[in-house]
Design an enzyme around this catalytic site. Structure first.
Site, PDB file in Angstrom:
ATOM      1  CD  GLU A  92      -2.773   1.254   2.430  1.00 39.23           C
ATOM      2  OE1 GLU A  92      -2.755   0.346   3.278  1.00 39.23           O
ATOM      3  OE2 GLU A  92      -3.514   2.247   2.473  1.00 39.23           O
ATOM      4  NE  ARG A 109       4.515  -8.244  10.794  1.00 40.25           N
ATOM      5  CZ  ARG A 109       3.826  -7.592   9.836  1.00 40.25           C
ATOM      6  NH1 ARG A 109       2.807  -8.150   9.246  1.00 40.25           N
ATOM      7  NH2 ARG A 109       4.140  -6.369   9.505  1.00 40.25           N
ATOM      8  CE  LYS A 114       3.605   0.307   5.138  1.00 40.93           C
ATOM      9  NZ  LYS A 114       2.466   0.132   4.238  1.00 40.93           N
TER      10      LYS A 114
HETATM   11  P1  ATP Z   1       0.004  -1.732   6.773  1.00 40.08           P
HETATM   12  O1  ATP Z   1      -0.205  -1.769   8.241  1.00 40.08           O
HETATM   13  O2  ATP Z   1       0.002  -0.357   6.211  1.00 40.08           O
HETATM   14  O3  ATP Z   1      -0.805  -2.729   5.997  1.00 40.08           O
HETATM   15  P2  ATP Z   1       2.220  -3.359   5.980  1.00 40.08           P
HETATM   16  O4  ATP Z   1       3.580  -3.338   6.602  1.00 40.08           O
HETATM   17  O5  ATP Z   1       1.440  -4.609   5.983  1.00 40.08           O
HETATM   18  O6  ATP Z   1       1.496  -2.168   6.669  1.00 40.08           O
HETATM   19  P3  ATP Z   1       1.883  -3.281   3.123  1.00 40.08           P
HETATM   20  O7  ATP Z   1       2.208  -2.190   2.194  1.00 40.08           O
HETATM   21  O8  ATP Z   1       0.482  -3.738   3.196  1.00 40.08           O
HETATM   22  O9  ATP Z   1       2.396  -2.826   4.530  1.00 40.08           O
HETATM   23  O10 ATP Z   1       2.832  -4.511   2.844  1.00 40.08           O
HETATM   24  C1  ATP Z   1       3.082  -5.050   1.580  1.00 40.08           C
HETATM   25  C2  ATP Z   1       3.425  -6.494   1.703  1.00 40.08           C
HETATM   26  O11 ATP Z   1       4.558  -6.675   2.545  1.00 40.08           O
HETATM   27  C3  ATP Z   1       2.292  -7.291   2.315  1.00 40.08           C
HETATM   28  O12 ATP Z   1       2.105  -8.460   1.544  1.00 40.08           O
HETATM   29  C4  ATP Z   1       2.761  -7.587   3.698  1.00 40.08           C
HETATM   30  O13 ATP Z   1       2.234  -8.787   4.164  1.00 40.08           O
HETATM   31  C5  ATP Z   1       4.280  -7.648   3.518  1.00 40.08           C
HETATM   32  N1  ATP Z   1       4.953  -7.307   4.771  1.00 40.08           N
HETATM   33  C6  ATP Z   1       4.792  -6.201   5.524  1.00 40.08           C
HETATM   34  N2  ATP Z   1       5.539  -6.256   6.641  1.00 40.08           N
HETATM   35  C7  ATP Z   1       6.205  -7.429   6.607  1.00 40.08           C
HETATM   36  C8  ATP Z   1       7.135  -8.086   7.489  1.00 40.08           C
HETATM   37  N3  ATP Z   1       7.527  -7.539   8.627  1.00 40.08           N
HETATM   38  N4  ATP Z   1       7.615  -9.295   7.109  1.00 40.08           N
HETATM   39  C9  ATP Z   1       7.228  -9.859   5.950  1.00 40.08           C
HETATM   40  N5  ATP Z   1       6.365  -9.307   5.087  1.00 40.08           N
HETATM   41  C10 ATP Z   1       5.845  -8.110   5.402  1.00 40.08           C
END
Ligand code: ATP
Ligand code: MG
Length: 580
Positions: free
Chosen positions: A50, A285, A295
């Protein structure tokens, strides 16, 4: 989630590879073609950020995983912006995400075709699919207030209550939905909900919202829409529109999978999609000690100026660690080593730093830097003489050649390399002791000068003319200490920032702690250092090993021609392991 710090063994395989291998063997996705009749590869993945912030090391795990699976199985990976929430999204974030994914070494092109997508491009399709769901009796417009909806949702032990609007006729819901889009209502006045089961033990199936009214400007579609689709509705449809086969996401979406499947099944029944449909798989994750990857908290660090911006070299953002001197190869190596599991765990920061050292050691040009300078005067050295010394660019790669720098009467050495009264086991300079000036001569310390306050301001020594490194005579001198130095008249004075971990607590926000209390007060120290003269030509982003000190990079933002500024990437050895 366990708080144990696990050491990780290299993982060449993982459960997702196993799933893909089985799918390939069974030809699950073989022989497909896209809407234009072009053949589709049997593996299509996507990385779906996002655009509401900067990517961080956790995202790198997802990027390496999704792009890596596509690469290893002859498939392709899409970069898709999940940009359905206008309030928090921005073009600035789109640009940095594109940049970071490219920097990590991945590419969303396949056979010359770009596979860069935006969920917002699907708004018209998402809207017409919602119309279909209403018509087919699978969705209804709910006109309860937000509070009523929360109250009627129930909780884990208690089923929810049906909305009084649940049995609205499709025609009435459709009319309201059209008027929602036409802008006739205020935010929150109506919501489009899927009609599933208010008593489901899975809260995500209790008639989840699929469209809401939001009078907000979108960074790509402007003011065209005032209704926006929800993430859980958009995601499966985007995957299906892009012919994604394996939709990989983090574990917190496990409970959302039934709704993911529900959306696609209903739309397949309506003829929108053909089977096999995309399938969602969840992995753990990345949780990294001594770091924070929320974030919201990263934004707080930036806004409260606790760090010097998103690309502060102490930030776990990809722009930050890039500036710190991390290489894409080191991050890929790290992601390979930590593997992919189905249960959450913590990865220790030393695993990331270890991958970095392993990547930099065979590459980094060696150089000399004196970070805490003290003068050394060779009293018996000819006054204006300047004698050339040579050192390998890389000790194990002779083909990379040698560096040259002069030795003169007055040098800079590290203040720590002299002790007036040596401690036990101290082999460096102290009165009466001999050491080798690395790549130069053996010298014998004769004493030191002090200022009025008793601080040592210069050290004196005599050299042995026949002891020069690389000459025959050098073999006659056996000394235990070997110290580095630069000629005072030739040294390059440069700013060096000694970065360290941003937090001194391995779990800065465990148990609801205030993460700001866990900040490491010594995470940034700025020193004026003296470097070997050739360092004048250091190019931004070039990595070095400053002998005896660690790895350093010429800062990509603040360096100017002839005047590089350096960041410490990582020390030579892990000094934190004892603290665990
Ligand atoms: P938000 O809370 O804004 O959703 P987010 O960290 O999940 O934050 P996204 O932009 O939705 O951000 O993440 C993009 C992709 O990265 C998603 O598929 C998410 O699952 C993955 N992702 C985010 N944080 C991690 C992490 N710590 N480890 C592995 N994958 C991650
Ligand atoms: Mg997310």
């Amino acid at each position: 989630m366990s708080n144990d710090i696990k050491s990780t063994a290299p993982a060449s395989s993982n459960f997702l590879r196993g799933i893909i291998e089985a799918d390939l063997a069974a030809n699950v996705h073989a022989g497909r073609a896209d809407a234009n009749g072009n053949p589709l590869p049997p593996v299509v993945t996507r990385f779906p950020p996002e655009p509401n912030g900067y990517l961080h090391i956790g995202h790198a795990k997802s990027i390496c995983l999704n792009f890596g699976l596509a690469r290893d199985f002859g498939g392709r990976c899409h970069l898709r912006f999940d940009d359905t929430n206008p309030a928090k999204e921005d073009q600035e974030y789109v640009d940095t995400i594109i940049d970071s994914v490219k920097w990590l070494g991945f590419d969303w092109r396949e056979n010359g075709a770009e596979h860069l997508y935006y969920a917002s491009d699907y708004f018209p399709l998402l809207y017409s699919m919602a119309e279909y769901l209403i018509t087919a009796g699978h969705a209804y417009v709910d006109s309860q207030s937000a509070e009523e909806m929360v109250a009627n949702r129930g909780n884990f032990g208690e089923p929810g209550k049906n909305s009084p609007y649940r049995e609205r006729l499709p025609a009435e819901s459709l009319d309201l939905f059209h008027r929602m889009k036409a802008g006739e209502f205020r935010d929150g006045e109506h919501v489009l909900r899927a009609k599933i089961d208010m008593a489901s033990p899975n809260m995500n199936l209790r008639d989840p919202a699929i469209y809401r009214i939001r009078h907000a400007h979108h960074h790509r579609t402007g003011d065209e829409w005032c209704v926006y689709p929800m993430y859980d509705y958009t995601h499966p449809i985007s995957d299906a529109l892009e012919n994604v086969t394996h939709s990989v996401c983090t574990l917190e979406f496990q409970d959302h999978r039934p709704f993911y499947d529900w959306v696609l099944e209903r739309l397949a029944e309506g003829g929108f999609f053909k089977k096999p449909l995309p399938h969602q798989y969840e992995f753990a994750r990345l949780n990294l000690t001594y770091a924070n990857t929320s974030k919201r908290k990263l934004l707080q660090l930036v806004e409260e100026k606790i760090v010097d911006g998103w690309d502060d070299p102490r930030m776990p953002t990809l722009v930050g660690i890039r500036r710190r001197g991390y290489t894409p190869e080191a991050i890929q190596l790290f992601c390979e080593r930590i593997g992919v599991a189905k249960a959450d765990s913590w990865i220790d920061m030393s695993t990331l730093e270890g991958a970095l050292r392993d990547d930099l050691d065979p590459k980094a040009t060696r150089a000399i830097a004196v970070l805490k300078p003290l003068k050394l005067i060779i009293d018996n050295f000819p006054e204006d003489a300047s004698i050339d010394c040579a050192a390998p660019v890389h000790p194990h790669l002779p083909e990379r050649g040698v560096r040259h720098f002069p030795i003169t009467k007055t040098l800079w050495i590290e203040a720590d390399d002299f002790m007036e009264v040596p401690g036990k086991g101290y082999f460096r300079l102290y009165p009466g002791n001999k050491v080798r000036l690395r790549y130069g001569y053996v010298v014998e310390c004769t004493g030191c000068d002090k200022d009025e306050a008793g601080n040592v301001i210069a050290v004196h020594c005599n050299y042995f003319e026949d002891s020069k490194s690389g000459t025959e005579g050098s073999a006659n001198y056996k000394v235990k200490g070997n110290i580095h130095w630069v000629s005072a008249a030739h040294a390059l004075e440069a700013q060096v920032r000694l970065y360290d971990r941003l937090f001194s607590d391995p779990h800065p926000d465990a148990g609801g702690k205030d993460f700001k209390l866990a900040l490491n007060p010594d995470s940034k120290q700025v020193v004026n250092a003296y470097l070997e003269p050739g360092m004048r030509d250091a190019q931004p982003d070039e990595k070095y090993q400053f002998e005896r000190h660690g790895y350093f990079v010429a800062d990509r933002i603040d360096s100017t021609p002839g005047k590089p500024v350096f960041n410490r990437v990582v020390t030579l050895k892990d000094s934190w392991s004892a603290a665990k």
